[in-house]
Scaffold this motif. Structure first.
Motif, PDB file in Angstrom:
ATOM      1  N   LEU A  96       3.918   5.048   5.690  1.00  0.00           N
ATOM      2  CA  LEU A  96       3.049   6.181   5.393  1.00  0.00           C
ATOM      3  C   LEU A  96       2.583   6.839   6.676  1.00  0.00           C
ATOM      4  CD1 LEU A  96       0.917   4.555   2.551  1.00  0.00           C
ATOM      5  CD2 LEU A  96       2.957   5.981   2.332  1.00  0.00           C
ATOM      6  N   ASP A  97       2.480   8.160   6.660  1.00  0.00           N
ATOM      7  CA  ASP A  97       2.146   8.912   7.868  1.00  0.00           C
ATOM      8  C   ASP A  97       0.689   8.713   8.273  1.00  0.00           C
ATOM      9  OD1 ASP A  97       4.700   9.903   7.979  1.00  0.00           O
ATOM     10  OD2 ASP A  97       4.221  11.709   6.797  1.00  0.00           O
ATOM     11  N   ASN A  98       0.479   8.319   9.523  1.00  0.00           N
ATOM     12  CA  ASN A  98      -0.835   8.276  10.181  1.00  0.00           C
ATOM     13  C   ASN A  98      -1.839   7.297   9.582  1.00  0.00           C
ATOM     14  OD1 ASN A  98      -0.074  10.324  11.979  1.00  0.00           O
ATOM     15  ND2 ASN A  98      -0.597  11.912  10.464  1.00  0.00           N
ATOM     16  N   ILE A  99      -1.502   6.596   8.533  1.00  0.00           N
ATOM     17  CA  ILE A  99      -2.454   5.673   7.929  1.00  0.00           C
ATOM     18  C   ILE A  99      -2.580   4.422   8.798  1.00  0.00           C
ATOM     19  CG2 ILE A  99      -0.809   4.406   6.504  1.00  0.00           C
ATOM     20  CD1 ILE A  99      -2.890   4.447   4.262  1.00  0.00           C
ATOM     21  N   TYR A 100      -3.794   3.908   8.943  1.00  0.00           N
ATOM     22  CA  TYR A 100      -3.970   2.661   9.692  1.00  0.00           C
ATOM     23  C   TYR A 100      -4.771   1.687   8.844  1.00  0.00           C
ATOM     24  CZ  TYR A 100      -8.688   4.340  10.933  1.00  0.00           C
ATOM     25  OH  TYR A 100      -9.978   4.811  10.896  1.00  0.00           O
ATOM     26  N   VAL A 101      -4.483   0.423   9.026  1.00  0.00           N
ATOM     27  CA  VAL A 101      -5.050  -0.649   8.196  1.00  0.00           C
ATOM     28  C   VAL A 101      -5.740  -1.661   9.100  1.00  0.00           C
ATOM     29  CG1 VAL A 101      -4.530  -2.498   6.559  1.00  0.00           C
ATOM     30  CG2 VAL A 101      -3.240  -0.353   6.474  1.00  0.00           C
ATOM     31  N   ARG A 102      -6.960  -2.020   8.753  1.00  0.00           N
ATOM     32  CA  ARG A 102      -7.684  -3.064   9.490  1.00  0.00           C
ATOM     33  C   ARG A 102      -8.656  -3.752   8.533  1.00  0.00           C
ATOM     34  NH1 ARG A 102     -12.868  -1.373  10.380  1.00  0.00           N
ATOM     35  NH2 ARG A 102     -13.295   0.842  10.685  1.00  0.00           N
TER      36      ARG A 102
ATOM     37  N   ALA B 237      -8.796  -6.887  18.901  1.00  0.00           N
ATOM     38  CA  ALA B 237      -7.601  -6.803  19.736  1.00  0.00           C
ATOM     39  C   ALA B 237      -6.646  -7.962  19.462  1.00  0.00           C
ATOM     40  CB  ALA B 237      -8.006  -6.786  21.211  1.00  0.00           C
ATOM     41  N   CYS B 238      -7.201  -9.107  19.075  1.00  0.00           N
ATOM     42  CA  CYS B 238      -6.366 -10.274  18.752  1.00  0.00           C
ATOM     43  C   CYS B 238      -5.736 -10.166  17.376  1.00  0.00           C
ATOM     44  CB  CYS B 238      -7.203 -11.552  18.840  1.00  0.00           C
ATOM     45  SG  CYS B 238      -7.754 -11.969  20.506  1.00  0.00           S
ATOM     46  N   GLY B 239      -6.155  -9.180  16.584  1.00  0.00           N
ATOM     47  CA  GLY B 239      -5.596  -9.017  15.244  1.00  0.00           C
ATOM     48  C   GLY B 239      -6.022 -10.082  14.256  1.00  0.00           C
TER      49      GLY B 239
ATOM     50  N   LEU C 176       0.716  -0.125  -4.007  1.00  0.00           N
ATOM     51  CA  LEU C 176       1.087  -0.559  -2.667  1.00  0.00           C
ATOM     52  C   LEU C 176       0.595  -1.981  -2.394  1.00  0.00           C
ATOM     53  CD1 LEU C 176       2.148   0.355   0.237  1.00  0.00           C
ATOM     54  CD2 LEU C 176      -0.252   0.874   0.712  1.00  0.00           C
ATOM     55  N   VAL C 177      -0.632  -2.298  -2.854  1.00  0.00           N
ATOM     56  CA  VAL C 177      -1.276  -3.568  -2.529  1.00  0.00           C
ATOM     57  C   VAL C 177      -0.798  -4.709  -3.421  1.00  0.00           C
ATOM     58  CG1 VAL C 177      -3.494  -4.775  -2.461  1.00  0.00           C
ATOM     59  CG2 VAL C 177      -3.308  -2.446  -1.561  1.00  0.00           C
ATOM     60  N   ALA C 178      -0.705  -4.474  -4.721  1.00  0.00           N
ATOM     61  CA  ALA C 178      -0.451  -5.549  -5.688  1.00  0.00           C
ATOM     62  C   ALA C 178       0.773  -6.401  -5.366  1.00  0.00           C
ATOM     63  CB  ALA C 178      -0.339  -4.962  -7.095  1.00  0.00           C
ATOM     64  N   PRO C 179       1.926  -5.828  -5.004  1.00  0.00           N
ATOM     65  CA  PRO C 179       3.099  -6.684  -4.742  1.00  0.00           C
ATOM     66  C   PRO C 179       2.920  -7.624  -3.545  1.00  0.00           C
ATOM     67  CG  PRO C 179       3.760  -4.398  -5.116  1.00  0.00           C
ATOM     68  CD  PRO C 179       2.281  -4.395  -4.960  1.00  0.00           C
ATOM     69  N   GLN C 180       1.913  -7.373  -2.703  1.00  0.00           N
ATOM     70  CA  GLN C 180       1.712  -8.208  -1.523  1.00  0.00           C
ATOM     71  C   GLN C 180       0.888  -9.458  -1.824  1.00  0.00           C
ATOM     72  OE1 GLN C 180       3.620  -6.705   0.578  1.00  0.00           O
ATOM     73  NE2 GLN C 180       3.587  -4.809  -0.651  1.00  0.00           N
ATOM     74  N   LEU C 181       0.252  -9.510  -2.998  1.00  0.00           N
ATOM     75  CA  LEU C 181      -0.647 -10.618  -3.328  1.00  0.00           C
ATOM     76  C   LEU C 181       0.125 -11.727  -4.017  1.00  0.00           C
ATOM     77  CD1 LEU C 181      -3.717  -8.568  -4.623  1.00  0.00           C
ATOM     78  CD2 LEU C 181      -3.111  -9.216  -2.290  1.00  0.00           C
TER      79      LEU C 181
ATOM     80  N   LEU D  48       0.801  -8.342   5.363  1.00  0.00           N
ATOM     81  CA  LEU D  48       1.695  -7.756   4.358  1.00  0.00           C
ATOM     82  C   LEU D  48       1.292  -6.328   4.006  1.00  0.00           C
ATOM     83  CD1 LEU D  48       2.198 -10.827   1.985  1.00  0.00           C
ATOM     84  CD2 LEU D  48       3.828  -9.880   3.634  1.00  0.00           C
ATOM     85  N   ILE D  49      -0.005  -6.082   3.894  1.00  0.00           N
ATOM     86  CA  ILE D  49      -0.473  -4.732   3.554  1.00  0.00           C
ATOM     87  C   ILE D  49      -0.210  -3.780   4.713  1.00  0.00           C
ATOM     88  CG2 ILE D  49      -2.531  -3.364   3.029  1.00  0.00           C
ATOM     89  CD1 ILE D  49      -3.566  -5.777   1.443  1.00  0.00           C
ATOM     90  N   ARG D  50      -0.401  -4.247   5.945  1.00  0.00           N
ATOM     91  CA  ARG D  50      -0.072  -3.407   7.106  1.00  0.00           C
ATOM     92  C   ARG D  50       1.407  -3.014   7.083  1.00  0.00           C
ATOM     93  NH1 ARG D  50      -3.595  -6.810  10.577  1.00  0.00           N
ATOM     94  NH2 ARG D  50      -5.341  -5.536  11.278  1.00  0.00           N
TER      95      ARG D  50
END
Length: 515
Positions: free
Chosen positions: A443-449, A356-358, A383-388, A435-437
């Motif tokens: 994107l539709d309905n995708i969630y990141v954790r 919950a605290c993220g 999607l991921v590479a440019p964030q690193l 950054l990845i979030r």
């Protein structure tokens, strides 16, 4: 003004002494070696107590100059601190038996009583029957018992970088507040000088910025000495005709170490073990099992400790009856014991709070992307590479659900980013998650954790128990999945320089269930 001077001189001298001891410690064997039950992986000097001892010397010198009429008390304070420091240092170096430590601690408690005039005789009106005061014959052993308990309570929470120092600093700050507002100049000066010594130690012991691990440990030399000095101060502000707060407030000011130690000992007795047998069920252990990093754990426990102490002080100042404060403290203890007595239930609750605290887990294994609408790992990698921000490599696995543990055909992905704590700061994990979030938001309905493995040691739903409702929980969470694609991608300055993509044989099952 004297208090401010004591704080600044204590802190500065502590830093200088500890820095010097970092150089000397390896030559004389004052280092803590990794291995056995220890969590650290580096040879670390246990010289934090030297800084606190230097601050104590400053405090005693100022006290003798400002209050010469109490010379015997200040010399007794000095002897107690120096001897306790020496015993702790010997224990760090040669591992003294528990019996020897307890006997010396009891002897120093007696010196505190007869030399310093610090005795715990007034219990206050904690039982709604009026103020209770013990005779000297009963007060002496009671003081010895309380002092030994205080010393070992602080010593037992000294389990991770920065924790015991933060607890001690919070306690000293609260005592200084009470003494300052109550007009007790001697106690105010002593508390601030010791606070400066502890703050100087925390400069080397806390994890912050680019300091990813403690450069020194406090060791038993520091924690045992501080436990004794804290007990001296707590008794001073709660006893005698000029007591600044009721005696019950001392339990609130030192609440967290006492509650944690008593809860762990009662749990051991409850399970038929010795109350002194070692285990890993202190609060800082449970928080770490739930995924909290060391710095998060220290922040949570330090805040909780300070809040409990401030609650007790505020209650006393607002005129709350001592009996009510005693009942409140007992309720806190029982609630704490109830929660921590069953770690397999408490740890998942803490994990929910962590989520919950993220926050990013300490043992983060990557990024989990649920309901993934991307059909190929190349799309995920783009999607991921440019964030690193660092030159690194990451592994991407794309899975598809087959069974009833989720919508058939639904996909999820796991991206594991290689982060070396010695090279890349831990905060990069938090940064990458954010950054990845953000990148996945359109994107539709995708969630990141965060992606972590469940630990059977404290997670009932993956434990091997053959209980109906546990089996049901396991069926809901262990998905029948197959690996669709896998890739290893090499990134330089946010750009993909190479990627190796594998297509497993049809029917290959997932090696790890979603967590």
């Amino acid at each position: 003004m004297q208090g401010l001077i004591a704080l600044l001189v204590g802190a500065g001298l502590s830093v200088l002494v500890i820095r010097a001891m970092i150089v000397i410690a390896p030559r004389v064997g004052l280092v803590d070696l990794p291995g056995e039950h220890k969590q650290h992986e580096h040879v670390t000097p246990f010289v934090g107590g030297f800084g606190v001892l230097a601050a104590l010397l400053v405090a005693v010198a100022l006290l003798i100059l400002a209050y010469p009429e109490k010379l015997v008390a200040w010399l007794s304070l000095l002897v107690c601190g120096v001897v306790m420091f020496g015993v702790g240092l010997a224990d760090d170096r040669w591992k003294l038996s528990a019996r020897i430590r307890l006997v010396i601690q009891a002897g120093l408690a007696l010196l505190m009583v007869f030399g310093g005039g610090v005795v715990l005789a007034d219990v206050g009106d904690a039982f709604f029957v009026g103020a209770l005061t013990m005779g000297f014959a009963a007060a002496v052993p009671f003081t010895v018992f309380g002092t030994v308990g205080c010393i070992n309570a602080l010593n037992m929470v000294d389990g991770i970088d920065g924790l015991s120092g933060t607890i001690a600093a919070g306690t000293l700050a609260l005592i200084a507040l009470v003494a300052g507002l109550g007009g007790d100049g001697a106690t105010f000066l002593l508390a601030l000088a010791l606070l400066g010594g502890v703050l100087g130690f925390l400069w080397f012991n806390l994890r912050f910025g680019d300091q990813h691990r403690a450069r020194v440990f406090m060791g038993d030399n520091g924690s045992m000495m501080l436990g004794l000095l804290l007990c001296w101060l707590l008794i001073t502000i709660t006893q005698g005709p000029n007591a600044l707060v009721p005696p019950i407030v001392a339990l609130w000011i030192f609440a967290l170490p006492l509650v944690d130690t008593l809860s762990v000992m009662f749990r051991r007795i409850w399970r038929g073990k010795s109350p002194f047998s070692p285990d890993r069920n202190h609060l800082h252990h449970l928080l770490q099992r739930a995924g909290f990093r060391v710095e998060n754990t220290v922040g949570i426990m330090g805040t909780l400790h300070f809040a409990l102490g401030a609650t007790g002080i505020a209650g006393a100042w607002l005129g709350v009856p001592e009996g009510v404060l005693a009942i409140g403290w007992l309720v806190v203890f029982l609630a704490y014991f109830r929660l921590t007595a069953r770690p397999w239930r408490f740890v998942p609750m803490l994990r929910g709070f962590h989520r919950a605290c993220g926050l990013t887990p300490a043992r983060n294994l990557g990024v989990f992307m649920g309901n993934c609408t991307l059909e190929h790992v190349e799309q995920i990698n783009a999607l991921v590479a440019p964030q690193l921000h660092e030159n690194t490599v990451f592994r991407t696995r794309l899975y598809q659900r087959k069974g009833a543990a989720g919508p058939v055909g639904a996909r999820y992905a796991v991206v594991q980013i290689t982060i070396d704590d010695e090279v890349a700061p831990l905060r990069h994990q938090d940064l990458y998650m954010r950054l990845i979030r953000r990148a996945a938001r359109p994107l539709d309905n995708i969630y990141v954790r965060s992606y972590v493995h469940r630990d059977p040691h404290n997670e009932r739903r993956v434990s091997p128990r053959d209980v109906a409702h546990d089996r049901r929980a396991a069926e809901r969470r262990v998905a029948d999945c197959m690996l669709v694609e896998e890739s290893f991608t090499y990134v330089r300055d946010g750009r993909i320089v190479d990627q190796q993509i594998n297509h497993p044989r049809p029917g290959t099952r997932a090696t790890a269930a979603p967590t």
